[in-house]
Design a protein around this motif. Structure first.
Motif, PDB file in Angstrom:
ATOM      1  N   HIS A  35     -13.317 -13.261   9.103  1.00 43.35           N
ATOM      2  CA  HIS A  35     -12.794 -12.735   9.649  1.00 43.35           C
ATOM      3  C   HIS A  35     -13.094 -11.337   9.935  1.00 43.35           C
ATOM      4  O   HIS A  35     -12.342 -11.529  11.227  1.00 43.35           O
ATOM      5  N   GLU A  75      -6.468 -17.405   4.139  1.00 40.68           N
ATOM      6  CA  GLU A  75      -5.518 -16.556   4.243  1.00 40.68           C
ATOM      7  C   GLU A  75      -4.157 -17.585   3.273  1.00 40.68           C
ATOM      8  O   GLU A  75      -3.984 -17.460   2.045  1.00 40.68           O
ATOM      9  N   MET A 115      -4.827  -9.848   2.583  1.00 40.61           N
ATOM     10  CA  MET A 115      -4.696  -9.037   3.358  1.00 40.61           C
ATOM     11  C   MET A 115      -3.727  -8.028   2.216  1.00 40.61           C
ATOM     12  O   MET A 115      -3.226  -9.585   1.621  1.00 40.61           O
ATOM     13  N   TYR A 116      -3.247  -7.089   1.516  1.00 46.25           N
ATOM     14  CA  TYR A 116      -3.778  -6.209   1.597  1.00 46.25           C
ATOM     15  C   TYR A 116      -2.769  -5.058   1.459  1.00 46.25           C
ATOM     16  O   TYR A 116      -2.245  -4.805   2.035  1.00 46.25           O
ATOM     17  N   LYS A 152      -9.587 -19.226   9.743  1.00 46.54           N
ATOM     18  CA  LYS A 152      -8.760 -18.124   8.855  1.00 46.54           C
ATOM     19  C   LYS A 152      -7.728 -18.191   8.624  1.00 46.54           C
ATOM     20  O   LYS A 152      -7.719 -17.946   7.335  1.00 46.54           O
ATOM     21  N   GLU A 208     -13.701 -12.745   3.792  1.00 45.63           N
ATOM     22  CA  GLU A 208     -12.658 -11.363   4.546  1.00 45.63           C
ATOM     23  C   GLU A 208     -13.523 -10.876   5.638  1.00 45.63           C
ATOM     24  O   GLU A 208     -13.479 -10.195   6.676  1.00 45.63           O
TER      25      GLU A 208
HETATM   26 FE   LIG Z   1      -7.930 -11.491   6.095  1.00 46.40          FE
END
Ligand SMILES: [Fe+2]
Ligand SMILES: [Fe+2]
Length: 344
Positions: free
Chosen positions: A188, A102, A1-2, A98, A185
């Motif tokens: 996710h 990450e 993320m991001y 998940k 992602e």
């Molecule tokens: Fe993610």
């Protein structure tokens, strides 16, 4: 993320480089290197670790990629809190996968940043002393199980919107890392949407829990794309260098347009009275984002900033013995290999 909130200035201003005084021959070499770099950028090619690159390009990438990496590993924390409380074995297995993804994203990204000449220890130190930034979205609490679903649906959904253009970033190692990250992602985002869909088909209390989580996260997700274009002076340079491909406002618009129909399928209301289709623009209009709150959180005053950093530092300290064991093992293997080569 991001996101572009990745590429916000870190806490301390970097020391100003002393302008080097170059002789004519050195200037010529530098000019040739710059011309070659510009040609690669103009041709939409890739810059690789050993290629010459302008200092500012290197610094921008180190800041963006390391902030991105920090966001991945700090992003593990709000959801990690729910692993022991997932409502079923299936949801627990999905959530573990998940959160582990990450951690993997963090590793790819730290590795990509290391190719620019900054060590992982330097980057982690900057995070742990509070100088480096990470995405502000992780400084909010996850109050109920519905928050876990909403993070997948909206936070990872916003991440995908932002990260797909990064697969075409001009810096090779970053672009290649993003290809795999984006595939993960996508899982996710779907698992989040599917978890929410199950709750929306459940009891009135479950539906209310989802709506409450959407209400709390919606505006924060819109802010994830970073300040409006008019207030993002660095974006122009990022675009020129092929690091940034789509502006903050355009990405935000794409996210809103993609999310509205998904909210309809779920049966939730997005908490914005100004959100409506604009026939003329061919896009949805939306209301004002609270940028004061965004900057307050970026600058350390969000509800969970201190907790997240303390948890991260503790995890790093608790993992010291693992790093030492891995180093000792690698050392032993190298010694053994050297002995075998000597004997052969
Ligand atoms: Fe993610
Ligand atoms: Fe990620």
């Amino acid at each position: 993320m991001y996101t572009q909130s990745f590429n916000v200035p870190d806490g301390a201003a970097p020391a100003q480089a002393v302008a080097a005084v170059l002789n004519a021959a050195q200037q010529q070499v530098l000019q040739a290197a710059q011309t070659k770099f510009d040609a690669v950028i103009d041709a939409d090619g890739k810059i690789e670790p050993k290629d010459w690159m302008p200092d500012a390009y290197r610094k921008t990438l180190v800041r963006q990629i390391s902030q991105h990496a920090h966001s991945e590993i700090v992003g593990m924390l709000p959801e990690g809190n729910w692993i022991s409380r997932a409502p079923s074995l299936k949801r627990k297995a999905i959530l573990i996968a998940k959160v582990q993804d990450e951690g993997g994203h963090g590793l790819y990204l730290y590795s990509a940043a290391e190719t620019l000449g900054t060590s992982r220890d330097q980057m982690l130190d900057a995070l742990h002393i509070g100088r480096a930034k990470y995405s502000s979205i992780f400084n909010y609490p996850t109050l109920t199980w519905a928050d876990v679903g909403v993070i997948g649906w909206l936070v990872d959904g916003a991440a995908i919107m932002n990260q797909i253009p990064l697969c075409r970033c001009s810096y090779g190692p970053y672009a290649r890392a993003m290809v795999r990250v984006c595939k993960e992602e996508s899982f996710h985002q779907r698992q989040g949407f599917e978890a929410l869909l199950a709750m929306m088909q459940g009891s009135a209390a479950q539906q209310a829990m989802v709506q409450d989580a959407v209400n709390r996260w919606w505006w924060k997700c819109l802010a994830m794309f970073g300040p409006p274009d008019a207030d993002s002076p660095n974006s122009v340079q990022g675009m020129r260098w092929g690091i940034k491909r789509i502006s903050n406002d355009d990405l935000r618009q794409k996210f809103v347009d993609a999310t509205v129909p998904q909210a309809k399928v779920l049966g939730v209301t997005l908490p914005d009275p100004d959100l409506k289709w604009n026939e003329e623009r061919g896009h949805h209009d939306y209301g004002q984002i609270d940028w004061d709150e965004f900057w307050a959180t970026v600058n350390g005053n969000g509800p969970c900033n201190k907790e997240r950093l303390a948890t991260r530092v503790k995890a790093h300290e608790d993992g010291q013995w693992v790093r030492e064991a891995a180093m000792a093992h690698a050392q032993k293997q190298a010694t053994r290999q050297a002995q075998q080569q000597e004997a052969a």
